[in-house]
Design an enzyme around this catalytic site. Structure first.
Site, PDB file in Angstrom:
ATOM      1  N   LYS A 189      -0.425  11.844   8.645  1.00 24.20           N
ATOM      2  CA  LYS A 189      -0.277  10.802   7.622  1.00 24.20           C
ATOM      3  C   LYS A 189      -1.264   9.654   7.906  1.00 24.20           C
ATOM      4  O   LYS A 189      -1.824   9.574   9.014  1.00 24.20           O
ATOM      5  CB  LYS A 189       1.164  10.272   7.641  1.00 24.20           C
ATOM      6  CG  LYS A 189       1.587   9.661   8.980  1.00 24.20           C
ATOM      7  CD  LYS A 189       3.092   9.461   9.061  1.00 24.20           C
ATOM      8  CE  LYS A 189       3.490   8.869  10.406  1.00 24.20           C
ATOM      9  NZ  LYS A 189       4.968   8.843  10.573  1.00 24.20           N
ATOM     10  N   ARG A 214      17.066   5.320   7.403  1.00 23.30           N
ATOM     11  CA  ARG A 214      15.876   5.204   6.563  1.00 23.30           C
ATOM     12  C   ARG A 214      16.047   6.145   5.371  1.00 23.30           C
ATOM     13  O   ARG A 214      16.330   5.694   4.275  1.00 23.30           O
ATOM     14  CB  ARG A 214      14.626   5.527   7.394  1.00 23.30           C
ATOM     15  CG  ARG A 214      13.327   5.223   6.700  1.00 23.30           C
ATOM     16  CD  ARG A 214      12.144   5.230   7.666  1.00 23.30           C
ATOM     17  NE  ARG A 214      11.919   6.516   8.326  1.00 23.30           N
ATOM     18  CZ  ARG A 214      10.924   6.737   9.198  1.00 23.30           C
ATOM     19  NH1 ARG A 214      10.074   5.765   9.512  1.00 23.30           N
ATOM     20  NH2 ARG A 214      10.773   7.916   9.759  1.00 23.30           N
ATOM     21  N   TYR A 233     -15.444 -20.364  12.184  1.00 21.35           N
ATOM     22  CA  TYR A 233     -14.659 -21.264  11.328  1.00 21.35           C
ATOM     23  C   TYR A 233     -13.802 -22.235  12.141  1.00 21.35           C
ATOM     24  O   TYR A 233     -13.228 -21.857  13.159  1.00 21.35           O
ATOM     25  CB  TYR A 233     -13.717 -20.454  10.432  1.00 21.35           C
ATOM     26  CG  TYR A 233     -14.425 -19.648   9.376  1.00 21.35           C
ATOM     27  CD1 TYR A 233     -15.105 -20.261   8.332  1.00 21.35           C
ATOM     28  CD2 TYR A 233     -14.401 -18.256   9.425  1.00 21.35           C
ATOM     29  CE1 TYR A 233     -15.757 -19.509   7.358  1.00 21.35           C
ATOM     30  CE2 TYR A 233     -15.035 -17.495   8.455  1.00 21.35           C
ATOM     31  CZ  TYR A 233     -15.717 -18.127   7.429  1.00 21.35           C
ATOM     32  OH  TYR A 233     -16.353 -17.385   6.470  1.00 21.35           O
ATOM     33  N   CYS A 238     -14.052 -13.268  11.952  1.00 12.64           N
ATOM     34  CA  CYS A 238     -14.315 -13.362  10.509  1.00 12.64           C
ATOM     35  C   CYS A 238     -13.967 -12.028   9.846  1.00 12.64           C
ATOM     36  O   CYS A 238     -13.607 -11.065  10.512  1.00 12.64           O
ATOM     37  CB  CYS A 238     -15.783 -13.705  10.266  1.00 12.64           C
ATOM     38  SG  CYS A 238     -16.390 -15.119  11.205  1.00 12.64           S
TER      39      CYS A 238
HETATM   40  C1  LIG Z   1       5.227   9.483  11.708  1.00 11.73           C
HETATM   41  C2  LIG Z   1       6.352  10.407  11.931  1.00 11.73           C
HETATM   42  C3  LIG Z   1       6.348  11.285  13.030  1.00 11.73           C
HETATM   43  C4  LIG Z   1       5.259  11.275  14.097  1.00 11.73           C
HETATM   44  O1  LIG Z   1       5.532  10.265  15.004  1.00 11.73           O
HETATM   45  P1  LIG Z   1       4.676  10.082  16.362  1.00 11.73           P
HETATM   46  O2  LIG Z   1       5.471   9.107  17.129  1.00 11.73           O
HETATM   47  O3  LIG Z   1       3.353   9.545  15.960  1.00 11.73           O
HETATM   48  O4  LIG Z   1       4.592  11.404  16.992  1.00 11.73           O
HETATM   49  C5  LIG Z   1       7.386  12.181  13.142  1.00 11.73           C
HETATM   50  N1  LIG Z   1       8.400  12.209  12.238  1.00 11.73           N
HETATM   51  C6  LIG Z   1       8.442  11.382  11.188  1.00 11.73           C
HETATM   52  C7  LIG Z   1       9.576  11.466  10.240  1.00 11.73           C
HETATM   53  C8  LIG Z   1       7.437  10.440  11.010  1.00 11.73           C
HETATM   54  O5  LIG Z   1       7.499   9.601   9.973  1.00 11.73           O
END
Ligand SMILES: *Cc1c(COP(=O)(O)O)cnc(C)c1O
Length: 381
Positions: free
Chosen positions: A35, A133, A257, A304
């Site tokens: 992802k 979640r 800045y 910046c």
């Molecule tokens: C992102 C995610 C993972 C991977 O997690 P890592 O800690 O990067 O291995 C596994 N399961 C779900 C549901 C996730 O959202």
């Protein structure tokens, strides 16, 4: 090569994958989590690389990422771990994407969509064991819903999964107990689901003997795990830039800045063509460091949008074009994350689209992925 780029070391990725594969029981499938542009490493490059190493599943957060992966991998099973809205079910059906489901009305809607294409859709059922979640919260509802899903002609329940909060061993145990109880009950009810999964990278490293059929690995593949592992994980990404300008400033002169940094004595200031829009957090303006020729130098003045300055006084032979590492193989991403008040995944996944990814294999740059100018060597564009 001049400028800012993220070096993506496929040799490190492969080594991490093989070490993890050898560490986990053979029966456990590995879903590579790619992802967020593969945590910033480039979705398509990482998808193809992991497929060539023998990953069993690819997991992403949403349907658009899933379709992007499908464009480069024809056969690979792809799981969307997040929520997919019913208006996107046709995309899932057309691209053979496995969806995460946790409501009966959604499951019915997906079944209807699949029926239009005569396609049997695999689904994974999400069970909420305490993360709060996504997912079904109680066992009785899962069981009664799944009994109805079994009657639906165009759905196949391939997986059931949960996600650990990793608060402590007690809370993990609680969550896994709840998950195990559901799996046991499903068996008693005669509902057979081939793939149960619960562990992410940390979970897989601390519970390698958990009795499930798959793990979902992101961070560990990219070289990071905040728990001890019995082998070496190598960082896959190194964020690098080059020195674009050098000048001496006099005592009392300030930099950037608001003049937040003022030199006490003569100082040699290097300018770097990387700023917060590239993914260098602005709050590293105080306390951030970079690595040049194996030595550490402090970022001075406010970072910046596109550039920042570094105090390189004492660097004897520093030159325009010298390579600078922000984090990666040589400069610890963990240290940068602590200093920036964030975690490693956030830093990796926020490396901006305008930063080209230089793909390294067998020690050589084999490709440059440039989201602005198109794939291929951007020197030729
Ligand atoms: C992102 C995610 C993972 C991977 O997690 P890592 O800690 O990067 O291995 C596994 N399961 C779900 C549901 C996730 O959202």
């Amino acid at each position: 090569m001049f400028g800012t780029a993220a070096e993506i070391n496929l040799d490190a990725l492969k080594e991490n994958f093989i070490n993890i594969r050898n560490f986990l029981p053979e029966r456990v499938k590995i879903a590579g989590v790619i992802k967020a542009n593969a945590y910033g490493h480039d979705l398509k490059t990482i998808a193809k690389a992991l497929a060539s190493y023998g990953v069993d599943y690819i997991a992403v957060a949403n349907i658009r990422e899933a379709v992007a992966v499908r464009r480069v991998l024809n056969e690979m099973p792809i799981l969307v771990m997040g929520y997919t809205a019913p208006e996107d079910y046709d995309k899932a059906v057309k691209n053979t994407i496995t969806l995460t489901m946790f409501r009966l009305e959604d499951l019915r809607a997906l079944n209807l969509n699949a029926s239009y294409d005569n396609a049997v859709m695999k689904v994974h059922i999400k069970y909420d064991t305490g993360f709060n979640r996504l997912g079904y919260k109680d066992e009785a509802t899962v069981i009664s819903d799944l009994k109805q899903v079994l009657q639906l002609e165009w759905l196949s329940i391939e997986g059931i999964f949960t996600h650990l909060a990793l608060k402590d061993a007690d809370s993990d145990t609680q969550q896994m107990k709840k998950f195990d109880a559901l799996i046991k009950q499903l068996k008693l009810e005669g509902i057979h689901i081939p793939i149960a999964h619960a562990c992410d990278s940390i979970g897989a490293m601390i519970y390698p003997d958990a009795p499930y059929q798959m793990v979902r690995l992101g961070a560990a593949l990219y070289g990071y795990c905040s728990r001890p592992v019995p082998f070496k994980l190598r960082p896959v990404m190194s964020l690098k830039t080059s020195v674009s300008h050098l000048k001496w400033i006099e005592p009392g002169e300030s930099v950037s800045y608001d003049g937040l940094f003022t030199a006490d004595s003569r100082a040699l200031i290097a300018t770097l063509p990387i700023g917060y829009a590239d993914g260098l957090p602005r709050n590293l303006s105080k306390g951030g460091v970079v690595l040049i020729q194996e030595k550490i130098y402090p970022i001075v003045g406010l970072i910046c949008m596109d550039q920042c300055m570094v105090d390189v006084t004492g660097a004897a032979n520093i030159q325009i074009g010298d390579s600078v590492e922000l984090f990666g193989e040589a400069a610890s991403l963990s240290d940068v994350a602590v200093m920036a008040g964030t975690n490693r995944n956030e830093l990796l996944s926020r490396v901006a689209m305008r930063v080209p990814r230089r793909i390294v294999q067998d020690g050589e740059v084999i490709a440059t992925v440039d989201y602005l100018l198109g794939e291929g060597d951007y020197g030729n564009c």
